[in-house]
Write a protein that holds these residues in place. Structure first.
Motif, PDB file in Angstrom:
ATOM      1  N   ARG A  90       0.808  -1.213   0.000  1.00 54.21           N
ATOM      2  CA  ARG A  90       0.000   0.000   0.000  1.00 54.21           C
ATOM      3  C   ARG A  90       0.853   1.279   0.000  1.00 54.21           C
ATOM      4  O   ARG A  90       0.434   2.297  -0.518  1.00 54.21           O
ATOM      5  CB  ARG A  90      -0.969  -0.009   1.182  1.00 54.21           C
ATOM      6  N   PHE A  93       2.035   1.753  -3.490  1.00 49.90           N
ATOM      7  CA  PHE A  93       0.898   2.261  -4.232  1.00 49.90           C
ATOM      8  C   PHE A  93       0.725   3.769  -4.026  1.00 49.90           C
ATOM      9  O   PHE A  93       0.477   4.517  -4.975  1.00 49.90           O
ATOM     10  CB  PHE A  93      -0.321   1.475  -3.743  1.00 49.90           C
ATOM     11  N   GLU A  96       3.367   5.595  -6.062  1.00 51.90           N
ATOM     12  CA  GLU A  96       3.065   5.582  -7.499  1.00 51.90           C
ATOM     13  C   GLU A  96       1.921   6.534  -7.834  1.00 51.90           C
ATOM     14  O   GLU A  96       2.031   7.379  -8.732  1.00 51.90           O
ATOM     15  CB  GLU A  96       2.701   4.154  -7.935  1.00 51.90           C
ATOM     16  N   LYS A  97       0.819   6.383  -7.111  1.00 54.55           N
ATOM     17  CA  LYS A  97      -0.379   7.150  -7.455  1.00 54.55           C
ATOM     18  C   LYS A  97      -0.191   8.644  -7.163  1.00 54.55           C
ATOM     19  O   LYS A  97      -0.661   9.498  -7.921  1.00 54.55           O
ATOM     20  CB  LYS A  97      -1.589   6.631  -6.681  1.00 54.55           C
ATOM     21  N   GLU A 100       1.658  10.126 -10.010  1.00 52.15           N
ATOM     22  CA  GLU A 100       0.777  10.347 -11.162  1.00 52.15           C
ATOM     23  C   GLU A 100      -0.154  11.535 -10.930  1.00 52.15           C
ATOM     24  O   GLU A 100      -0.498  12.261 -11.852  1.00 52.15           O
ATOM     25  CB  GLU A 100      -0.090   9.109 -11.419  1.00 52.15           C
ATOM     26  N   LEU A 101      -0.568  11.702  -9.671  1.00 53.04           N
ATOM     27  CA  LEU A 101      -1.519  12.771  -9.357  1.00 53.04           C
ATOM     28  C   LEU A 101      -0.805  14.092  -9.082  1.00 53.04           C
ATOM     29  O   LEU A 101      -1.428  15.071  -8.689  1.00 53.04           O
ATOM     30  CB  LEU A 101      -2.415  12.348  -8.191  1.00 53.04           C
ATOM     31  N   GLY A 102       0.520  14.117  -9.275  1.00 55.67           N
ATOM     32  CA  GLY A 102       1.211  15.393  -9.362  1.00 55.67           C
ATOM     33  C   GLY A 102       1.693  16.015  -8.059  1.00 55.67           C
ATOM     34  O   GLY A 102       1.817  17.239  -7.998  1.00 55.67           O
ATOM     35  N   GLU A 130       9.837   5.674 -11.337  1.00 56.57           N
ATOM     36  CA  GLU A 130       9.170   4.888 -12.378  1.00 56.57           C
ATOM     37  C   GLU A 130       7.826   5.508 -12.750  1.00 56.57           C
ATOM     38  O   GLU A 130       7.470   5.608 -13.931  1.00 56.57           O
ATOM     39  CB  GLU A 130       8.986   3.449 -11.889  1.00 56.57           C
ATOM     40  N   GLN A 134       6.483   7.186 -16.415  1.00 51.97           N
ATOM     41  CA  GLN A 134       5.252   6.755 -17.089  1.00 51.97           C
ATOM     42  C   GLN A 134       4.263   7.888 -17.274  1.00 51.97           C
ATOM     43  O   GLN A 134       3.514   7.926 -18.235  1.00 51.97           O
ATOM     44  CB  GLN A 134       4.555   5.655 -16.272  1.00 51.97           C
ATOM     45  N   THR A 135       4.211   8.776 -16.299  1.00 52.62           N
ATOM     46  CA  THR A 135       3.108   9.747 -16.263  1.00 52.62           C
ATOM     47  C   THR A 135       3.465  11.032 -16.993  1.00 52.62           C
ATOM     48  O   THR A 135       2.673  11.959 -17.026  1.00 52.62           O
ATOM     49  CB  THR A 135       2.715  10.002 -14.788  1.00 52.62           C
ATOM     50  N   LEU A 231      -5.320   9.288  -2.090  1.00 48.11           N
ATOM     51  CA  LEU A 231      -5.604   9.432  -3.514  1.00 48.11           C
ATOM     52  C   LEU A 231      -6.798  10.290  -3.806  1.00 48.11           C
ATOM     53  O   LEU A 231      -6.786  11.114  -4.711  1.00 48.11           O
ATOM     54  CB  LEU A 231      -5.995   8.060  -4.062  1.00 48.11           C
TER      55      LEU A 231
ATOM     56  N   PHE B  93      -7.175  -4.027  -7.279  1.00 50.81           N
ATOM     57  CA  PHE B  93      -7.122  -2.702  -6.700  1.00 50.81           C
ATOM     58  C   PHE B  93      -8.330  -1.866  -7.127  1.00 50.81           C
ATOM     59  O   PHE B  93      -8.948  -1.167  -6.314  1.00 50.81           O
ATOM     60  CB  PHE B  93      -5.800  -2.091  -7.160  1.00 50.81           C
ATOM     61  N   ARG B 222      -0.979  15.190 -16.753  1.00 53.03           N
ATOM     62  CA  ARG B 222      -0.154  13.990 -16.665  1.00 53.03           C
ATOM     63  C   ARG B 222      -0.912  12.785 -17.214  1.00 53.03           C
ATOM     64  O   ARG B 222      -2.129  12.714 -17.121  1.00 53.03           O
ATOM     65  CB  ARG B 222       0.264  13.750 -15.205  1.00 53.03           C
ATOM     66  N   ILE B 223      -0.156  11.827 -17.791  1.00 56.41           N
ATOM     67  CA  ILE B 223      -0.759  10.585 -18.287  1.00 56.41           C
ATOM     68  C   ILE B 223      -1.076   9.715 -17.074  1.00 56.41           C
ATOM     69  O   ILE B 223      -0.176   9.396 -16.296  1.00 56.41           O
ATOM     70  CB  ILE B 223       0.236   9.831 -19.188  1.00 56.41           C
ATOM     71  N   LEU B 224      -2.315   9.306 -16.918  1.00 61.27           N
ATOM     72  CA  LEU B 224      -2.681   8.458 -15.779  1.00 61.27           C
ATOM     73  C   LEU B 224      -2.845   7.012 -16.225  1.00 61.27           C
ATOM     74  O   LEU B 224      -3.376   6.737 -17.291  1.00 61.27           O
ATOM     75  CB  LEU B 224      -3.994   8.946 -15.164  1.00 61.27           C
ATOM     76  N   ARG B 225      -2.383   6.090 -15.382  1.00 58.19           N
ATOM     77  CA  ARG B 225      -2.725   4.691 -15.615  1.00 58.19           C
ATOM     78  C   ARG B 225      -4.239   4.533 -15.523  1.00 58.19           C
ATOM     79  O   ARG B 225      -4.920   5.342 -14.877  1.00 58.19           O
ATOM     80  CB  ARG B 225      -2.086   3.816 -14.538  1.00 58.19           C
ATOM     81  N   THR B 228      -5.570   4.543 -11.965  1.00 57.38           N
ATOM     82  CA  THR B 228      -5.517   5.873 -11.346  1.00 57.38           C
ATOM     83  C   THR B 228      -6.634   6.762 -11.873  1.00 57.38           C
ATOM     84  O   THR B 228      -7.297   7.476 -11.109  1.00 57.38           O
ATOM     85  CB  THR B 228      -4.167   6.541 -11.644  1.00 57.38           C
ATOM     86  N   LEU B 231     -10.023   5.773 -10.276  1.00 64.65           N
ATOM     87  CA  LEU B 231     -10.127   6.277  -8.903  1.00 64.65           C
ATOM     88  C   LEU B 231     -10.315   7.766  -8.816  1.00 64.65           C
ATOM     89  O   LEU B 231     -11.113   8.265  -8.026  1.00 64.65           O
ATOM     90  CB  LEU B 231      -8.783   6.054  -8.231  1.00 64.65           C
ATOM     91  N   ALA B 235     -13.520   9.760  -7.291  1.00 64.78           N
ATOM     92  CA  ALA B 235     -13.417  10.701  -6.163  1.00 64.78           C
ATOM     93  C   ALA B 235     -14.000  12.054  -6.549  1.00 64.78           C
ATOM     94  O   ALA B 235     -14.759  12.661  -5.777  1.00 64.78           O
ATOM     95  CB  ALA B 235     -11.957  10.834  -5.729  1.00 64.78           C
TER      96      ALA B 235
END
Lengths: 262, 262
Positions: A90, A93, A96-97, A100-102, A130, A134-135, A231, B93, B222-225, B228, B231, B235
């Motif tokens: 977790r 996670f 990572e998230k 991505e969410l900046g 990583e 990706q993001t 998140l 997830f 940003r590019i999100l998976r 992500t 979710l 939200a």
């Protein structure tokens, strides 16, 4: 998924050759099977994003020859995520998230009810790198060493607002609370503060509520795990105060390495 | 974490005895080590939440004697999540997080670029049940069998709006798009539609944009998976249109089994 976008430490400018790490060399050769001359893109958090070509050297080494600048450097919103460490899958996670969410800063915080005391900061950093690759970020979040909540609040920068997800309930709805802020608050630096799975201790809650620049919010009627709350609060903050308020850039090619705002 | 809140299939009313599954019996005896007479709470998605006491029978069996009703039944918002299957850890997830974030229906959707064709619906259901137990929901999301995107859109209920997360960019910011809806749209049933990691095919994007009740949105630069994006959209939807707009109930006891809105 962009498999050829790499974070490097070295300075980037046209014509330089940048050594890649052993992990990066292995990944490019054996996982995604790139050959000599393959197109890459590189970023270092300072110099923007650059095209590059792969140069394979010997059995294990690889380098990248830097070509043209693809994007000028830009920063993420000045948003910290302060979160209590949780168990391995977790916390990975969250790193990572949140990337991505900046978020700009990932700050592990030790609280009275924190179940996990040891934090592998290096692993969190690797996850953040990583995810940044990706993001399509141009920065990697700054993953800080864990700190006690009391010490963190003692040295809290006065201009930085706290968005506190109050799991004891009674907080106003997040959209209402953020919409009701004045302009100075909306544009100040922020931090999202998430408690541990066991919740904040009463004394910790009191200390948070005593902060002069705290906005306590509720995240609905269901009990959220700490990672879910982190998140969800990040997504709402970005949508209501952050850079999700701007139109999304349109993708202009398959590699997703170059974008233009339409 | 509420370790003694269980989902059961049986009808619930005062005085009845409900058999627990082998998995539940094992969990209560050997994982969280509950003894004869331990306090439980039960819900079945229809009859609200009930207090109960544990009754251990034989080596493997267990039952629960139902006591008083703790909460009357209530529904989650009428929100579907339509998502392309992704690899195992990430789909688990999605099931967990979407349950915490209050979806009513989890609908796996097969698209042209969906990387994973087989979906273990039973495993998704088990994840959703576990998350519903933890998150204090009174319902478990309906996990549906996978369906092709084309067939899903052909039989789309006309009153249900689609929130489409458009990863090709160009969508208006999510907060702006949701704030601009008329009252009828705000209160209608909704579905969030998320594409596969490889993106929707051009023909699929065109079909989605042709739907009469679609709201396409962007989720920032940003590019999100895919997980992500799912979710984050959930939200934001809950915060702006769903039940996060109401004040959060205040916790009234340690077990988090009984709440009252203040």
């Amino acid at each position: 998924m962009n498999l050829s976008r790499l974070f490097v430490e070295a300075d980037l400018s046209a014509g330089v050759e940048v050594s890649l790490s052993e992990t990066q060399a292995h990944y490019l050769r054996h996982v995604v099977r790139r050959e000599e001359g393959a197109r890459l893109s590189l970023f270092n958090g300072r110099d923007g994003e650059w095209s590059a070509t792969l140069s394979l050297r010997g059995k294990r080494d690889a380098a990248a020859r830097v070509g043209a600048c693809l994007r000028a450097q830009e920063a993420e919103p000045d948003l910290w995520l302060c979160f209590a460490p949780i168990k391995r899958a977790r916390i990975d996670f969250i790193a990572e998230k949140a990337t991505e969410l900046g978020v700009a800063v990932l700050q592990p915080v030790l609280t009275r009810h924190t179940a996990v005391e040891r934090v592998n900061v290096e692993r969190l950093r690797a996850n953040a790198i990583e995810a940044a690759e990706q993001t399509e970020r141009l920065t990697v979040p700054d993953v800080r060493e864990p700190i006690d909540l009391g010490r963190l609040l003692d040295r809290w920068p006065p201009e930085r607002r706290l968005l506190m997800c109050d799991e004891t309930g009674g907080g106003p709805p997040i959209a209402e609370a953020l919409a009701g802020l004045d302009d100075a608050s909306r544009t100040s630096p922020w931090a999202i503060v998430i408690g541990p799975e066991g919740g904040f201790a009463q004394s910790e809650l009191a200390a948070l509520h005593r902060m002069s620049n705290v906005t306590a919010v509720g995240l609905g009627p269901r009990i959220l795990r700490a990672d879910t709350a982190a998140l969800a609060a990040l997504a709402c903050w970005q949508a209501l105060l952050g850079d999700w308020r701007k139109p999304t850039p349109r993708l202009v090619n398959d590699y997703r390495t170059s974008r233009t705002v339409t």
